[in-house]
Write a protein that holds these residues in place. Structure first.
Motif, short mmCIF file in Angstrom:
data_model
loop_
_atom_site.label_atom_id
_atom_site.label_comp_id
_atom_site.label_asym_id
_atom_site.label_seq_id
_atom_site.Cartn_x
_atom_site.Cartn_y
_atom_site.Cartn_z
N ARG A 29 1.84 11.41 2.77
CA ARG A 29 3.05 10.72 3.28
C ARG A 29 2.83 10.26 4.73
O ARG A 29 3.32 9.21 5.12
CB ARG A 29 4.28 11.63 3.16
N ARG A 30 2.07 11.04 5.51
CA ARG A 30 1.79 10.61 6.90
C ARG A 30 0.87 9.38 6.90
O ARG A 30 1.04 8.48 7.72
CB ARG A 30 1.13 11.74 7.72
N LEU A 31 -0.09 9.32 5.97
CA LEU A 31 -0.94 8.13 5.87
C LEU A 31 -0.09 6.93 5.49
O LEU A 31 -0.26 5.83 6.01
CB LEU A 31 -2.03 8.32 4.81
N ALA A 32 0.85 7.13 4.56
CA ALA A 32 1.67 6.02 4.05
C ALA A 32 2.56 5.43 5.15
O ALA A 32 2.91 4.26 5.10
CB ALA A 32 2.54 6.50 2.89
N GLU A 33 2.90 6.23 6.15
CA GLU A 33 3.79 5.75 7.21
C GLU A 33 3.10 4.79 8.15
O GLU A 33 3.75 4.04 8.87
CB GLU A 33 4.32 6.94 8.03
N ARG A 34 1.76 4.86 8.20
CA ARG A 34 1.09 4.06 9.23
C ARG A 34 -0.25 3.57 8.70
O ARG A 34 -1.21 4.37 8.55
CB ARG A 34 0.87 4.94 10.47
N PRO A 35 -0.37 2.25 8.43
CA PRO A 35 -1.61 1.71 7.87
C PRO A 35 -2.83 2.07 8.70
O PRO A 35 -3.91 2.30 8.16
CB PRO A 35 -1.37 0.19 7.89
N ALA A 36 -2.68 2.18 10.03
CA ALA A 36 -3.83 2.50 10.89
C ALA A 36 -4.42 3.86 10.51
O ALA A 36 -5.64 4.06 10.60
CB ALA A 36 -3.42 2.50 12.36
N ASN A 37 -3.58 4.79 10.06
CA ASN A 37 -4.09 6.11 9.65
C ASN A 37 -4.98 5.98 8.42
O ASN A 37 -5.99 6.66 8.29
CB ASN A 37 -2.94 7.06 9.33
N VAL A 38 -4.58 5.08 7.49
CA VAL A 38 -5.37 4.89 6.26
C VAL A 38 -6.70 4.27 6.62
O VAL A 38 -7.76 4.69 6.14
CB VAL A 38 -4.63 3.96 5.27
N ALA A 39 -6.67 3.24 7.48
CA ALA A 39 -7.91 2.56 7.87
C ALA A 39 -8.86 3.57 8.52
O ALA A 39 -10.06 3.60 8.20
CB ALA A 39 -7.59 1.42 8.84
N PHE A 40 -8.32 4.42 9.38
CA PHE A 40 -9.16 5.43 10.05
C PHE A 40 -9.77 6.37 9.02
O PHE A 40 -10.96 6.68 9.04
CB PHE A 40 -8.30 6.20 11.06
N PHE A 41 -8.93 6.78 8.06
CA PHE A 41 -9.39 7.71 7.02
C PHE A 41 -10.51 7.08 6.18
O PHE A 41 -11.56 7.68 5.96
CB PHE A 41 -8.20 8.11 6.13
N MET B 90 0.81 -1.21 0.00
CA MET B 90 0.00 0.00 0.00
C MET B 90 0.86 1.27 0.00
O MET B 90 0.48 2.29 -0.57
CB MET B 90 -0.91 0.00 1.23
N ARG B 91 2.07 1.18 0.63
CA ARG B 91 2.91 2.39 0.74
C ARG B 91 3.27 2.97 -0.63
O ARG B 91 3.06 4.17 -0.86
CB ARG B 91 4.17 2.04 1.57
N PRO B 92 3.77 2.12 -1.60
CA PRO B 92 4.10 2.70 -2.91
C PRO B 92 2.89 3.35 -3.58
O PRO B 92 3.00 4.40 -4.21
CB PRO B 92 4.58 1.49 -3.72
N MET B 93 1.70 2.70 -3.41
CA MET B 93 0.49 3.24 -4.03
C MET B 93 0.16 4.63 -3.46
O MET B 93 -0.13 5.58 -4.18
CB MET B 93 -0.68 2.29 -3.74
N LEU B 94 0.25 4.74 -2.13
CA LEU B 94 -0.04 6.03 -1.50
C LEU B 94 0.98 7.08 -1.88
O LEU B 94 0.63 8.24 -2.14
CB LEU B 94 -0.06 5.87 0.03
N LEU B 95 2.26 6.66 -1.95
CA LEU B 95 3.29 7.65 -2.27
C LEU B 95 3.17 8.11 -3.73
O LEU B 95 3.48 9.26 -4.04
CB LEU B 95 4.68 7.09 -1.96
N ALA B 96 2.66 7.22 -4.62
CA ALA B 96 2.38 7.66 -5.99
C ALA B 96 1.21 8.64 -5.97
O ALA B 96 1.22 9.67 -6.66
CB ALA B 96 2.07 6.46 -6.88
N ALA B 97 0.21 8.35 -5.14
CA ALA B 97 -0.96 9.24 -5.04
C ALA B 97 -0.56 10.62 -4.51
O ALA B 97 -1.18 11.63 -4.84
CB ALA B 97 -2.02 8.62 -4.13
#
Ligand code: FDA
Length: 312
Positions: free
Chosen positions: A293-305, A1-8
């Motif tokens: 980039r902050r979302l990409a650092e921590r999957p829990a942030n993405v799930a919350f979002f 998921m990190r590469p996908m988010l960092l591309a986004a």
């Protein structure tokens, strides 16, 4: 998921989608101290009162418009003017710092970007020096590293105490860069690295990045500069204490740095132990890349979002 988010993080289409969710604002507020200078200054005052130091970042990056780069310089000059009243003095260590991305000052401009960024950076550094404020140049993707180090070294010739920079432990080159900057007595913020880098230049597995961070930190602690330990990782924080003691450094001969909104209780705990703790405080309306980039650092942030965005 990190590469996908960092591309986004660099996609205008994804930016339109994410900024369109009403809930995004709530989560952004966790990491960003508002869009205006006034709101950032309110946060800065609170942090200083709590015994923490600050580094303020006017959000924006990858500028390809010289007028926008000039506007960024003007905003930093206005910010530094306000900060001069808060700068105070802790001996050689400055409680107030600004963090600057050279790509926001024109480094990415197709013609003469390096020189324009250097000229703009010099204007910011000169004002900061007069105001008793430190300037640390952020590290961006690896294609900018040589240019950033050249600009930092050029500015350090005239302003050795005021100017510092960031090194990213995930880059293969960073141990060597740590050795060189430590020998020069530079002020160095060591972070793990937040961009999606190819394996030709960077460690991509977390255990390798973590091990590289500790190797780099031991070089900086043993050197003659001022190490700034930018990490929320408990292993890094614990090891920094041991390395500082082994190198004969007192509590004030290095500092911890964390991002606004992350591990607030740990920041406060370190302050009670008389450690220097600096909080990186971003503000402005160009928060999208920083936020992703902050979302990409921590999957829990993405799930919350995602939970918040889909439950509305
Ligand atoms: P790691 O990612 O291993 O996280 C350790 C723990 O910290 C996690 O388990 C979690 O508890 C907490 N945590 C970490 N990230 C979190 C998040 N986003 N939300 C909630 N909790 C989180 N990078 C770069 O490339 N160039 C730069 O110039 C800078 N500048 C910079 C300044 C400062 C002051 C800091 C602290 C960091 C940077 N970074 C950076 C970002 C850095 O490269 C890195 O991506 C993050 O700090 C996350 O790495 P950690 O060292 O915290 O460890």
């Amino acid at each position: 998921m990190r590469p996908m988010l960092l591309a986004a993080a660099r996609s205008p289409r994804a930016e339109r989608t994410v900024t369109g969710f009403p809930v995004t604002r709530t989560l952004v507020d966790r990491f960003v101290a508002g869009e205006s200078l006034a709101s950032a200054l309110a946060t800065v005052r609170e942090l200083l009162q709590s015994g923490r130091f600050v580094s303020i970042d006017f959000l924006g990056e990858d500028t390809v418009d010289p007028a926008q780069a000039r506007l960024t310089v003007d905003t930093y000059l206005a910010l530094i003017d306000e900060l001069s009243a808060l700068a105070g003095d802790s001996g050689d260590v400055r409680p107030v710092e600004v963090s600057v991305k050279l790509s926001a000052l024109g480094q990415a401009l197709p013609r003469d970007g390096h020189r324009i960024a250097l000229d703009n950076a010099r204007a910011v550094v000169r004002a900061a020096h007069a105001a008793g404020v430190w300037v640390t140049f952020d590290a961006e993707d690896h294609t900018t590293t040589d240019s950033t180090h050249a600009i930092v070294r050029e500015l350090r010739r005239d302003f050795p105490q005021t100017v510092g920079t960031v090194l990213q432990a995930y880059l293969h080159r960073t141990e060597d860069d740590c050795r060189a900057f430590a020998a020069e007595g530079a002020r160095i913020r060591l972070c793990k690295g937040a961009y999606d880098e190819p394996e030709s230049v960077a460690f991509r597995r977390k255990p390798e990045v973590d091990a590289s961070y500790l190797r780099c930190l031991s070089i900086l602690m043993a050197g003659s500069g001022y190490p700034m330990v930018a990490s929320h990782d408990p292993v890094v924080i614990g090891t920094a204490e041991l390395l500082a003691t082994a190198a004969g450094r007192g509590n004030t001969a290095f500092e911890y740095q964390m991002l606004y909104g992350i591990r607030d209780a740990e920041q406060a705990r370190l302050v009670t132990l008389d450690r220097h703790v600096r909080v990186y405080v971003p503000f402005g309306d160009q928060w999208y890349g920083y936020f992703i980039r902050r979302l990409a650092e921590r999957p829990a942030n993405v799930a919350f979002f995602l939970r918040s965005a889909t439950s509305r």
